[in-house]
Design a protein around this motif. Sequence first.
Motif, PDB file in Angstrom:
ATOM      1  N   UNK A   1       0.837  -1.167   0.000  1.00 22.72           N
ATOM      2  CA  UNK A   1       0.000   0.000   0.000  1.00 22.72           C
ATOM      3  C   UNK A   1       0.888   1.238   0.000  1.00 22.72           C
ATOM      4  N   UNK A   2       0.518   2.226  -0.776  1.00 20.22           N
ATOM      5  CA  UNK A   2       1.288   3.450  -0.885  1.00 20.22           C
ATOM      6  C   UNK A   2       1.116   4.364   0.316  1.00 20.22           C
ATOM      7  N   UNK A   3       2.027   5.288   0.443  1.00 19.76           N
ATOM      8  CA  UNK A   3       1.960   6.256   1.538  1.00 19.76           C
ATOM      9  C   UNK A   3       1.192   7.484   1.082  1.00 19.76           C
ATOM     10  N   UNK A   4       0.583   8.150   2.031  1.00 19.72           N
ATOM     11  CA  UNK A   4      -0.142   9.372   1.707  1.00 19.72           C
ATOM     12  C   UNK A   4       0.841  10.532   1.550  1.00 19.72           C
ATOM     13  N   UNK A   5       0.399  11.558   0.836  1.00 17.14           N
ATOM     14  CA  UNK A   5       1.241  12.741   0.641  1.00 17.14           C
ATOM     15  C   UNK A   5       1.532  13.421   1.977  1.00 17.14           C
ATOM     16  N   UNK A   6       0.576  13.395   2.900  1.00 19.04           N
ATOM     17  CA  UNK A   6       0.789  14.013   4.222  1.00 19.04           C
ATOM     18  C   UNK A   6       1.870  13.281   5.008  1.00 19.04           C
ATOM     19  N   UNK A   7       1.901  11.963   4.909  1.00 22.55           N
ATOM     20  CA  UNK A   7       2.921  11.170   5.597  1.00 22.55           C
ATOM     21  C   UNK A   7       4.310  11.455   5.029  1.00 22.55           C
ATOM     22  N   UNK A   8       4.399  11.543   3.714  1.00 20.34           N
ATOM     23  CA  UNK A   8       5.681  11.835   3.062  1.00 20.34           C
ATOM     24  C   UNK A   8       6.140  13.242   3.431  1.00 20.34           C
ATOM     25  N   UNK A   9       5.221  14.214   3.414  1.00 17.27           N
ATOM     26  CA  UNK A   9       5.564  15.590   3.766  1.00 17.27           C
ATOM     27  C   UNK A   9       6.032  15.694   5.214  1.00 17.27           C
ATOM     28  N   UNK A  10       5.437  14.924   6.116  1.00 15.92           N
ATOM     29  CA  UNK A  10       5.855  14.939   7.517  1.00 15.92           C
ATOM     30  C   UNK A  10       7.293  14.445   7.661  1.00 15.92           C
ATOM     31  N   UNK A  11       7.652  13.392   6.924  1.00 14.89           N
ATOM     32  CA  UNK A  11       9.026  12.890   6.987  1.00 14.89           C
ATOM     33  C   UNK A  11      10.005  13.878   6.362  1.00 14.89           C
ATOM     34  N   UNK A  12       9.594  14.542   5.288  1.00 12.06           N
ATOM     35  CA  UNK A  12      10.443  15.563   4.661  1.00 12.06           C
ATOM     36  C   UNK A  12      10.714  16.690   5.651  1.00 12.06           C
ATOM     37  N   UNK A  13       9.681  17.145   6.331  1.00 13.65           N
ATOM     38  CA  UNK A  13       9.831  18.231   7.302  1.00 13.65           C
ATOM     39  C   UNK A  13      10.783  17.828   8.423  1.00 13.65           C
ATOM     40  N   UNK A  14      10.647  16.606   8.908  1.00 14.83           N
ATOM     41  CA  UNK A  14      11.523  16.116   9.976  1.00 14.83           C
ATOM     42  C   UNK A  14      12.976  16.063   9.518  1.00 14.83           C
ATOM     43  N   UNK A  15      13.209  15.523   8.324  1.00 14.73           N
ATOM     44  CA  UNK A  15      14.583  15.425   7.804  1.00 14.73           C
ATOM     45  C   UNK A  15      15.191  16.798   7.553  1.00 14.73           C
ATOM     46  N   UNK A  16      14.418  17.716   6.970  1.00 17.67           N
ATOM     47  CA  UNK A  16      14.945  19.058   6.711  1.00 17.67           C
ATOM     48  C   UNK A  16      15.294  19.771   8.008  1.00 17.67           C
ATOM     49  N   UNK A  17      14.464  19.627   9.024  1.00 17.19           N
ATOM     50  CA  UNK A  17      14.742  20.240  10.319  1.00 17.19           C
ATOM     51  C   UNK A  17      16.017  19.670  10.918  1.00 17.19           C
ATOM     52  N   UNK A  18      16.174  18.361  10.817  1.00 19.78           N
ATOM     53  CA  UNK A  18      17.372  17.715  11.360  1.00 19.78           C
ATOM     54  C   UNK A  18      18.628  18.150  10.608  1.00 19.78           C
ATOM     55  N   UNK A  19      18.556  18.238   9.285  1.00 21.56           N
ATOM     56  CA  UNK A  19      19.728  18.628   8.499  1.00 21.56           C
ATOM     57  C   UNK A  19      20.113  20.094   8.720  1.00 21.56           C
ATOM     58  N   UNK A  20      19.143  20.939   9.064  1.00 22.62           N
ATOM     59  CA  UNK A  20      19.444  22.348   9.297  1.00 22.62           C
ATOM     60  C   UNK A  20      19.952  22.624  10.701  1.00 22.62           C
ATOM     61  N   UNK A  21      19.779  21.680  11.602  1.00 16.30           N
ATOM     62  CA  UNK A  21      20.226  21.896  12.982  1.00 16.30           C
ATOM     63  C   UNK A  21      21.744  21.775  13.071  1.00 16.30           C
ATOM     64  N   UNK A  22      22.297  22.359  14.093  1.00 15.78           N
ATOM     65  CA  UNK A  22      23.746  22.355  14.259  1.00 15.78           C
ATOM     66  C   UNK A  22      24.326  20.998  14.592  1.00 15.78           C
ATOM     67  N   UNK A  23      23.539  20.128  15.191  1.00 13.70           N
ATOM     68  CA  UNK A  23      24.057  18.823  15.597  1.00 13.70           C
ATOM     69  C   UNK A  23      23.702  17.715  14.602  1.00 13.70           C
ATOM     70  N   UNK A  24      23.384  18.082  13.373  1.00 16.91           N
ATOM     71  CA  UNK A  24      22.958  17.077  12.406  1.00 16.91           C
ATOM     72  C   UNK A  24      24.088  16.146  11.974  1.00 16.91           C
ATOM     73  N   UNK A  25      25.323  16.535  12.197  1.00 16.73           N
ATOM     74  CA  UNK A  25      26.440  15.684  11.807  1.00 16.73           C
ATOM     75  C   UNK A  25      26.876  14.734  12.915  1.00 16.73           C
TER      76      UNK A  25
END
Length: 75
Positions: A1-25
């Motif tokens: 079963x495919x994922x909803x667009x809202x679920x994908x967008x939520x994961x994108x938001x989480x990843x972008x927030x993590x990559x922009x934070x200072x401790x992402x490395x």
Amino acid sequence: MGRSAASIQAEITTLETHLQSGDSLVSGVASRGTSLTRAARAGMEARLDSLYQQLGRADGTDPMFPRGVITGLRT
């Protein structure tokens, strides 16, 4: 079963927030700060690119078209 667009967008938001934070490395620090484990930033960026592609297919902004022609079939 495919994922909803809202679920994908939520994961994108989480990843972008993590990559922009200072401790992402940094993925881990050992006792007394003597050991530092680096996170695979390239892997997270590749996952983010994949999620954007999935989101485009899910919401219709980037549909997937077949590429190629099948020849030699009997009619």
